[in-house]
Design a protein around this motif. Structure first.
Motif, PDB file in Angstrom:
ATOM      1  N   ARG A 139       0.817  -1.201   0.000  1.00  0.00           N
ATOM      2  CA  ARG A 139       0.000   0.000   0.000  1.00  0.00           C
ATOM      3  C   ARG A 139       0.857   1.260   0.000  1.00  0.00           C
ATOM      4  O   ARG A 139       1.823   1.382   0.751  1.00  0.00           O
ATOM      5  CB  ARG A 139      -0.947  -0.009   1.196  1.00  0.00           C
ATOM      6  CG  ARG A 139      -2.092  -1.007   1.056  1.00  0.00           C
ATOM      7  CD  ARG A 139      -2.915  -1.127   2.316  1.00  0.00           C
ATOM      8  NE  ARG A 139      -2.165  -1.764   3.394  1.00  0.00           N
ATOM      9  CZ  ARG A 139      -2.670  -2.065   4.584  1.00  0.00           C
ATOM     10  NH1 ARG A 139      -3.951  -1.788   4.834  1.00  0.00           N
ATOM     11  NH2 ARG A 139      -1.932  -2.635   5.504  1.00  0.00           N
ATOM     12  N   GLY A 140       0.510   2.177  -0.886  1.00  0.00           N
ATOM     13  CA  GLY A 140       1.247   3.417  -1.027  1.00  0.00           C
ATOM     14  C   GLY A 140       2.386   3.358  -2.026  1.00  0.00           C
ATOM     15  O   GLY A 140       2.977   4.397  -2.339  1.00  0.00           O
ATOM     16  N   LYS A 141       2.689   2.188  -2.557  1.00  0.00           N
ATOM     17  CA  LYS A 141       3.807   2.050  -3.490  1.00  0.00           C
ATOM     18  C   LYS A 141       3.330   2.253  -4.929  1.00  0.00           C
ATOM     19  O   LYS A 141       2.192   1.959  -5.278  1.00  0.00           O
ATOM     20  CB  LYS A 141       4.469   0.688  -3.333  1.00  0.00           C
ATOM     21  CG  LYS A 141       5.001   0.449  -1.927  1.00  0.00           C
ATOM     22  CD  LYS A 141       5.845  -0.796  -1.849  1.00  0.00           C
ATOM     23  CE  LYS A 141       6.270  -1.067  -0.400  1.00  0.00           C
ATOM     24  NZ  LYS A 141       6.987   0.085   0.178  1.00  0.00           N
ATOM     25  N   ALA A 142       4.238   2.760  -5.761  1.00  0.00           N
ATOM     26  CA  ALA A 142       3.933   3.011  -7.163  1.00  0.00           C
ATOM     27  C   ALA A 142       3.817   1.692  -7.916  1.00  0.00           C
ATOM     28  O   ALA A 142       4.490   0.710  -7.603  1.00  0.00           O
ATOM     29  CB  ALA A 142       5.028   3.876  -7.783  1.00  0.00           C
ATOM     30  N   VAL A 143       2.953   1.695  -8.927  1.00  0.00           N
ATOM     31  CA  VAL A 143       2.768   0.537  -9.796  1.00  0.00           C
ATOM     32  C   VAL A 143       3.466   0.830 -11.122  1.00  0.00           C
ATOM     33  O   VAL A 143       3.179   1.837 -11.779  1.00  0.00           O
ATOM     34  CB  VAL A 143       1.279   0.243 -10.036  1.00  0.00           C
ATOM     35  CG1 VAL A 143       1.112  -0.934 -10.984  1.00  0.00           C
ATOM     36  CG2 VAL A 143       0.580  -0.037  -8.716  1.00  0.00           C
ATOM     37  N   ASP A 156       5.975  -1.677 -19.669  1.00  0.00           N
ATOM     38  CA  ASP A 156       6.794  -0.763 -20.457  1.00  0.00           C
ATOM     39  C   ASP A 156       7.462   0.290 -19.582  1.00  0.00           C
ATOM     40  O   ASP A 156       7.828   1.373 -20.050  1.00  0.00           O
ATOM     41  CB  ASP A 156       5.965  -0.107 -21.557  1.00  0.00           C
ATOM     42  CG  ASP A 156       4.679   0.513 -21.029  1.00  0.00           C
ATOM     43  OD1 ASP A 156       4.355   0.305 -19.841  1.00  0.00           O
ATOM     44  OD2 ASP A 156       3.981   1.197 -21.793  1.00  0.00           O
ATOM     45  N   ASP A 157       7.611  -0.041 -18.277  1.00  0.00           N
ATOM     46  CA  ASP A 157       8.340   0.788 -17.309  1.00  0.00           C
ATOM     47  C   ASP A 157       7.718   2.166 -17.102  1.00  0.00           C
ATOM     48  O   ASP A 157       8.424   3.149 -16.838  1.00  0.00           O
ATOM     49  CB  ASP A 157       9.816   0.937 -17.722  1.00  0.00           C
ATOM     50  CG  ASP A 157      10.551  -0.391 -17.719  1.00  0.00           C
ATOM     51  OD1 ASP A 157      10.266  -1.212 -16.823  1.00  0.00           O
ATOM     52  OD2 ASP A 157      11.390  -0.623 -18.608  1.00  0.00           O
ATOM     53  N   GLU A 158       6.395   2.243 -17.180  1.00  0.00           N
ATOM     54  CA  GLU A 158       5.680   3.481 -16.893  1.00  0.00           C
ATOM     55  C   GLU A 158       5.013   3.379 -15.528  1.00  0.00           C
ATOM     56  O   GLU A 158       4.457   2.334 -15.174  1.00  0.00           O
ATOM     57  CB  GLU A 158       4.628   3.757 -17.967  1.00  0.00           C
ATOM     58  CG  GLU A 158       5.175   3.998 -19.361  1.00  0.00           C
ATOM     59  CD  GLU A 158       5.832   5.358 -19.491  1.00  0.00           C
ATOM     60  OE1 GLU A 158       5.512   6.256 -18.672  1.00  0.00           O
ATOM     61  OE2 GLU A 158       6.653   5.525 -20.405  1.00  0.00           O
ATOM     62  N   VAL A 159       5.046   4.464 -14.773  1.00  0.00           N
ATOM     63  CA  VAL A 159       4.329   4.519 -13.495  1.00  0.00           C
ATOM     64  C   VAL A 159       2.879   4.875 -13.804  1.00  0.00           C
ATOM     65  O   VAL A 159       2.594   5.951 -14.344  1.00  0.00           O
ATOM     66  CB  VAL A 159       4.952   5.550 -12.551  1.00  0.00           C
ATOM     67  CG1 VAL A 159       4.135   5.645 -11.265  1.00  0.00           C
ATOM     68  CG2 VAL A 159       6.399   5.191 -12.234  1.00  0.00           C
ATOM     69  N   ILE A 160       1.974   3.983 -13.460  1.00  0.00           N
ATOM     70  CA  ILE A 160       0.571   4.180 -13.849  1.00  0.00           C
ATOM     71  C   ILE A 160      -0.337   4.494 -12.663  1.00  0.00           C
ATOM     72  O   ILE A 160      -1.513   4.798 -12.852  1.00  0.00           O
ATOM     73  CB  ILE A 160       0.048   2.946 -14.612  1.00  0.00           C
ATOM     74  CG1 ILE A 160       0.187   1.649 -13.786  1.00  0.00           C
ATOM     75  CG2 ILE A 160       0.786   2.776 -15.927  1.00  0.00           C
ATOM     76  CD1 ILE A 160      -0.961   1.310 -12.926  1.00  0.00           C
ATOM     77  N   GLY A 161       0.178   4.420 -11.454  1.00  0.00           N
ATOM     78  CA  GLY A 161      -0.648   4.690 -10.289  1.00  0.00           C
ATOM     79  C   GLY A 161       0.013   4.196  -9.022  1.00  0.00           C
ATOM     80  O   GLY A 161       1.221   3.945  -8.993  1.00  0.00           O
ATOM     81  N   ARG A 162      -0.788   4.038  -7.977  1.00  0.00           N
ATOM     82  CA  ARG A 162      -0.256   3.560  -6.707  1.00  0.00           C
ATOM     83  C   ARG A 162      -1.266   2.629  -6.050  1.00  0.00           C
ATOM     84  O   ARG A 162      -2.476   2.738  -6.275  1.00  0.00           O
ATOM     85  CB  ARG A 162       0.067   4.728  -5.771  1.00  0.00           C
ATOM     86  CG  ARG A 162      -1.142   5.563  -5.396  1.00  0.00           C
ATOM     87  CD  ARG A 162      -0.761   6.787  -4.575  1.00  0.00           C
ATOM     88  NE  ARG A 162      -1.935   7.602  -4.263  1.00  0.00           N
ATOM     89  CZ  ARG A 162      -2.707   7.438  -3.195  1.00  0.00           C
ATOM     90  NH1 ARG A 162      -2.429   6.482  -2.334  1.00  0.00           N
ATOM     91  NH2 ARG A 162      -3.754   8.216  -2.982  1.00  0.00           N
ATOM     92  N   ILE A 163      -0.780   1.726  -5.233  1.00  0.00           N
ATOM     93  CA  ILE A 163      -1.631   0.774  -4.522  1.00  0.00           C
ATOM     94  C   ILE A 163      -2.262   1.480  -3.323  1.00  0.00           C
ATOM     95  O   ILE A 163      -1.563   2.103  -2.522  1.00  0.00           O
ATOM     96  CB  ILE A 163      -0.820  -0.450  -4.063  1.00  0.00           C
ATOM     97  CG1 ILE A 163      -0.186  -1.151  -5.260  1.00  0.00           C
ATOM     98  CG2 ILE A 163      -1.707  -1.408  -3.285  1.00  0.00           C
ATOM     99  CD1 ILE A 163      -1.170  -1.694  -6.259  1.00  0.00           C
ATOM    100  N   ILE A 164      -3.579   1.354  -3.214  1.00  0.00           N
ATOM    101  CA  ILE A 164      -4.270   2.010  -2.103  1.00  0.00           C
ATOM    102  C   ILE A 164      -4.974   1.018  -1.178  1.00  0.00           C
ATOM    103  O   ILE A 164      -5.396   1.411  -0.083  1.00  0.00           O
ATOM    104  CB  ILE A 164      -5.289   3.038  -2.623  1.00  0.00           C
ATOM    105  CG1 ILE A 164      -6.341   2.364  -3.503  1.00  0.00           C
ATOM    106  CG2 ILE A 164      -4.582   4.148  -3.388  1.00  0.00           C
ATOM    107  CD1 ILE A 164      -7.480   3.297  -3.921  1.00  0.00           C
ATOM    108  N   ASP A 165      -5.101  -0.241  -1.599  1.00  0.00           N
ATOM    109  CA  ASP A 165      -5.790  -1.200  -0.736  1.00  0.00           C
ATOM    110  C   ASP A 165      -5.469  -2.616  -1.216  1.00  0.00           C
ATOM    111  O   ASP A 165      -4.884  -2.808  -2.294  1.00  0.00           O
ATOM    112  CB  ASP A 165      -7.304  -0.968  -0.770  1.00  0.00           C
ATOM    113  CG  ASP A 165      -8.013  -1.497   0.484  1.00  0.00           C
ATOM    114  OD1 ASP A 165      -7.348  -2.192   1.291  1.00  0.00           O
ATOM    115  OD2 ASP A 165      -9.219  -1.239   0.646  1.00  0.00           O
TER     116      ASP A 165
END
Length: 257
Positions: free
Chosen positions: A150-154, A158-167
């Motif tokens: 939780r709170g870590k980037a996804v 293709d090595d793009e940051v698309i969001g973060r884990i929230i739950d």
């Protein structure tokens, strides 16, 4: 009759072994026909009923009362056929020829992205309670080992940051994490999707998802409820990620050396 034994010339051992073989043959016939209540009658490549259904006859209808008041199910005639028309095209006239997708296979649910029409209701435990729920709604659950995602980037394939884990969604009876919830906007847009945890690799500072590319995440099938997921919804999400391992990038369709 005097001096005549009824079993004098009767071989009880032979009769016993023949009765056993007869019983065994009937048992095999019964088990095989009962096994044919799912997936039968067989269909050919074009969706029509196959001419050869096998050496055993298709059994007659049997109606089952489903648990938890979920109605009845009659098989084999009551089997669902809502996936008869698929976006696939045969590559040759010969039977058994491979099929190729005619549209977007990840959206159409074909090939590695195919899914089975499971029931559109949540999976229940032995006590009739919903099995999979968000950990944010389970005060008795916490991460006791490993890395809390939780709170870590996804990071996509293709090595793009698309969001973060929230739950996280937890299988309560098994006490294990089944799904991760990702917010597709790192700033918190509320546009969330579920990621099967077996398609992730959790690192100290990020969560890698190699099966999908950045442009695929918005197409992940959604769910109707915020606190439960149905069997059909889970099936479609798993199929989408499975299809991404081949279809997320056209280069993945080429031979790999």
């Amino acid at each position: 009759m005097v001096d005549v034994d009824f079993f004098g010339n009767f071989d009880l051992a032979s009769a016993a072994i023949w009765m056993f073989w007869l019983f065994f043959a009937l048992l095999i016939f019964y088990l095989q026909t009962e096994n044919m209540r799912e997936g039968y009658p067989l269909q050919d490549d074009d969706g029509g009923e196959a001419l050869n259904q096998g050496p055993f006859p298709v059994p007659g209808d049997k109606t089952f009362l489903l648990r938890d008041g979920r109605g009845k199910l009659t098989v084999p005639s009551g089997q669902r056929g809502d996936r008869a028309k698929l976006a696939l095209q045969r590559t040759a006239v010969a039977a058994g020829s491979p099929y190729v997708p005619t549209g977007d296979p990840m959206v159409d649910g074909v090939g590695p992205a195919s899914w089975a029409p499971r029931k559109d209701h949540p999976e229940l435990d032995a006590h009739g309670h919903v099995k999979i729920k968000p950990i944010s709604q389970l005060p008795d659950f916490h991460v006791s080992a490993g890395i809390d995602p939780r709170g870590k980037a996804v990071v996509s394939g293709d090595d793009e940051v698309i969001g973060r884990i929230i739950d996280m969604w937890v299988d309560i009876p098994e006490a294990l994490v089944r799904l991760l919830v990702v917010d597709l906007n790192p700033e918190g847009s509320g546009q969330t999707r579920l990621i099967p945890i077996n398609f992730t690799k959790i690192k100290a500072n990020r969560v890698n998802v190699r099966s999908l590319y950045a442009h695929n995440f918005a197409g992940i099938p959604g769910i109707k409820s915020d606190d439960q997921i149905t069997l059909l919804e889970e099936e479609k999400i798993m199929a989408y990620f499975g299809g991404g391992t081949l279809y997320a990038d056209p280069a993945r369709l080429e031979p790999q050396i």
